[in-house]
Design a protein around this motif. Structure first.
Motif, PDB file in Angstrom:
ATOM      1  N   LYS A  36       0.812  -1.219   0.000  1.00 34.11           N
ATOM      2  CA  LYS A  36       0.000   0.000   0.000  1.00 34.11           C
ATOM      3  C   LYS A  36       0.845   1.269   0.000  1.00 34.11           C
ATOM      4  O   LYS A  36       0.406   2.317  -0.496  1.00 34.11           O
ATOM      5  N   ASP A  37       2.077   1.185   0.504  1.00 34.22           N
ATOM      6  CA  ASP A  37       2.934   2.369   0.568  1.00 34.22           C
ATOM      7  C   ASP A  37       4.003   2.378  -0.533  1.00 34.22           C
ATOM      8  O   ASP A  37       4.843   3.285  -0.568  1.00 34.22           O
ATOM      9  N   PHE A  38       3.961   1.397  -1.420  1.00 37.88           N
ATOM     10  CA  PHE A  38       4.995   1.297  -2.457  1.00 37.88           C
ATOM     11  C   PHE A  38       4.781   2.364  -3.543  1.00 37.88           C
ATOM     12  O   PHE A  38       3.662   2.646  -3.950  1.00 37.88           O
ATOM     13  N   LYS A  92       9.267   3.969  -0.579  1.00 40.25           N
ATOM     14  CA  LYS A  92       8.088   4.255   0.248  1.00 40.25           C
ATOM     15  C   LYS A  92       7.968   5.745   0.548  1.00 40.25           C
ATOM     16  O   LYS A  92       7.088   6.164   1.305  1.00 40.25           O
ATOM     17  N   THR A  93       8.847   6.517  -0.072  1.00 38.26           N
ATOM     18  CA  THR A  93       8.841   7.958   0.208  1.00 38.26           C
ATOM     19  C   THR A  93       8.517   8.817  -1.016  1.00 38.26           C
ATOM     20  O   THR A  93       7.705   9.733  -0.937  1.00 38.26           O
ATOM     21  N   THR A  94       9.144   8.528  -2.144  1.00 40.74           N
ATOM     22  CA  THR A  94       8.909   9.357  -3.335  1.00 40.74           C
ATOM     23  C   THR A  94       8.675   8.485  -4.564  1.00 40.74           C
ATOM     24  O   THR A  94       9.142   7.355  -4.628  1.00 40.74           O
ATOM     25  N   ASP A 137      -3.780   4.416  -3.847  1.00 39.10           N
ATOM     26  CA  ASP A 137      -4.106   5.710  -3.260  1.00 39.10           C
ATOM     27  C   ASP A 137      -4.377   5.572  -1.765  1.00 39.10           C
ATOM     28  O   ASP A 137      -4.186   4.496  -1.180  1.00 39.10           O
ATOM     29  N   GLU A 138      -4.829   6.675  -1.149  1.00 35.04           N
ATOM     30  CA  GLU A 138      -5.025   6.669   0.302  1.00 35.04           C
ATOM     31  C   GLU A 138      -6.136   5.721   0.744  1.00 35.04           C
ATOM     32  O   GLU A 138      -6.230   5.346   1.919  1.00 35.04           O
ATOM     33  N   LYS A 139      -6.997   5.301  -0.203  1.00 38.30           N
ATOM     34  CA  LYS A 139      -8.047   4.335   0.116  1.00 38.30           C
ATOM     35  C   LYS A 139      -7.643   2.906  -0.234  1.00 38.30           C
ATOM     36  O   LYS A 139      -8.486   2.000  -0.256  1.00 38.30           O
ATOM     37  N   SER A 140      -6.361   2.715  -0.551  1.00 36.97           N
ATOM     38  CA  SER A 140      -5.807   1.405  -0.938  1.00 36.97           C
ATOM     39  C   SER A 140      -6.360   0.900  -2.255  1.00 36.97           C
ATOM     40  O   SER A 140      -6.333  -0.306  -2.540  1.00 36.97           O
TER      41      SER A 140
END
Length: 256
Positions: A15-17, A121-123, A129-132
């Motif tokens: 989810k954060d990739f 996981k940063t840029t 998206d924020e809703k997965s």
């Protein structure tokens, strides 16, 4: 060297990739041969020389667009841009791959190489998206990969038809450099034009009905794009200029 393993894409585990900003162009810059499906041969031939190669282990044929005379180099990449009209699907779907679904037999899903260094996981470009939910980029790549399953079948059928008719001809590509050095690229195949010319009316009509005449002719015409590769190579002052490229029938087929 650590073995890289495909992992099924998940909106929970990944989810954060994010795809690193330069990951795609860095990948393209190393593609000396870009994989093609049979349905792409006509479009690809307008930009690249197109060849076939045969895997001696499983007997499968694959088609590729050549982008340089040197492994891990792509002459179409300049200033971090892929300067070309047609981008093969195999490039458009990176860094996603088809893989066999771990929970179901004979079905496919999307996989990624978590440890290859293409993700952050940063840029970069988010996978979810924020809703997965999948982002537009993820949806687009997934749709292309989903269509690839059928295109792979069509490619196998096309290559079998050509192989059965003896239409593949092995080539040796001899590259002569201005500094006196030379190199040979082996394992390439093109269409045997002489064999194609003597096909029977029935054989030609069968190829026509299957829609195979256009990609066959496209492969033959694409050989002229070798001149474009020579020009691109010689425009780079840091490269040894190429004087001549000769393509000769190989005495034996070797897979590079």
């Amino acid at each position: 060297m650590k073995k890289l393993t495909l992992v099924e894409l998940s909106n929970k585990a990944h989810k954060d990739f994010k795809i690193k900003n330069n990951a795609v162009i860095d990948h393209i810059a190393k593609q000396h041969l870009m994989n093609l499906r049979a349905t792409e041969l006509g479009q690809a031939a307008t930009c690249y020389p197109v060849f076939a190669t045969k895997n001696t282990h499983n007997g499968f044929w694959t088609f590729s667009a050549m982008t340089s005379f040197t492994p891990n180099e792509n002459l179409f990449v300049k200033n971090d841009k892929f300067d070309v009209i047609y981008r093969p699907t195999s490039i458009q779907t990176f860094p996603f791959y088809l893989m066999q679904a771990p929970s179901e037999g004979n079905t496919y899903t999307i996989g990624i190489l978590e440890d290859q260094g293409d993700f952050s996981k940063t840029t970069g470009e988010p996978l979810f998206d924020e809703k997965s939910s999948p982002t537009e980029g993820t949806k687009r790549r997934a749709q292309l990969l989903d269509a690839d399953v059928q295109k792979d079948i069509q490619t196998a059928q096309f290559s079998k038809a050509l192989d059965d008719l003896g239409l593949f001809k092995p080539l040796d590509m001899n590259v002569q450099l201005a500094d006196g050095n030379s190199k040979k690229i082996r394992g390439l195949h093109t269409i045997d034009e002489d064999r194609f010319q003597i096909l029977s009316i029935e054989e030609l009509d069968s190829l026509r009905q299957q829609g195979y005449l256009m990609p066959i002719l496209a492969m033959l015409i694409s050989l002229l794009q070798v001149n474009k590769l020579i020009t691109l190579n010689n425009q780079d002052v840091e490269r040894a200029p190429i004087v001549e490229v000769k393509m000769e029938v190989a005495k034996d087929a070797v897979i590079s």
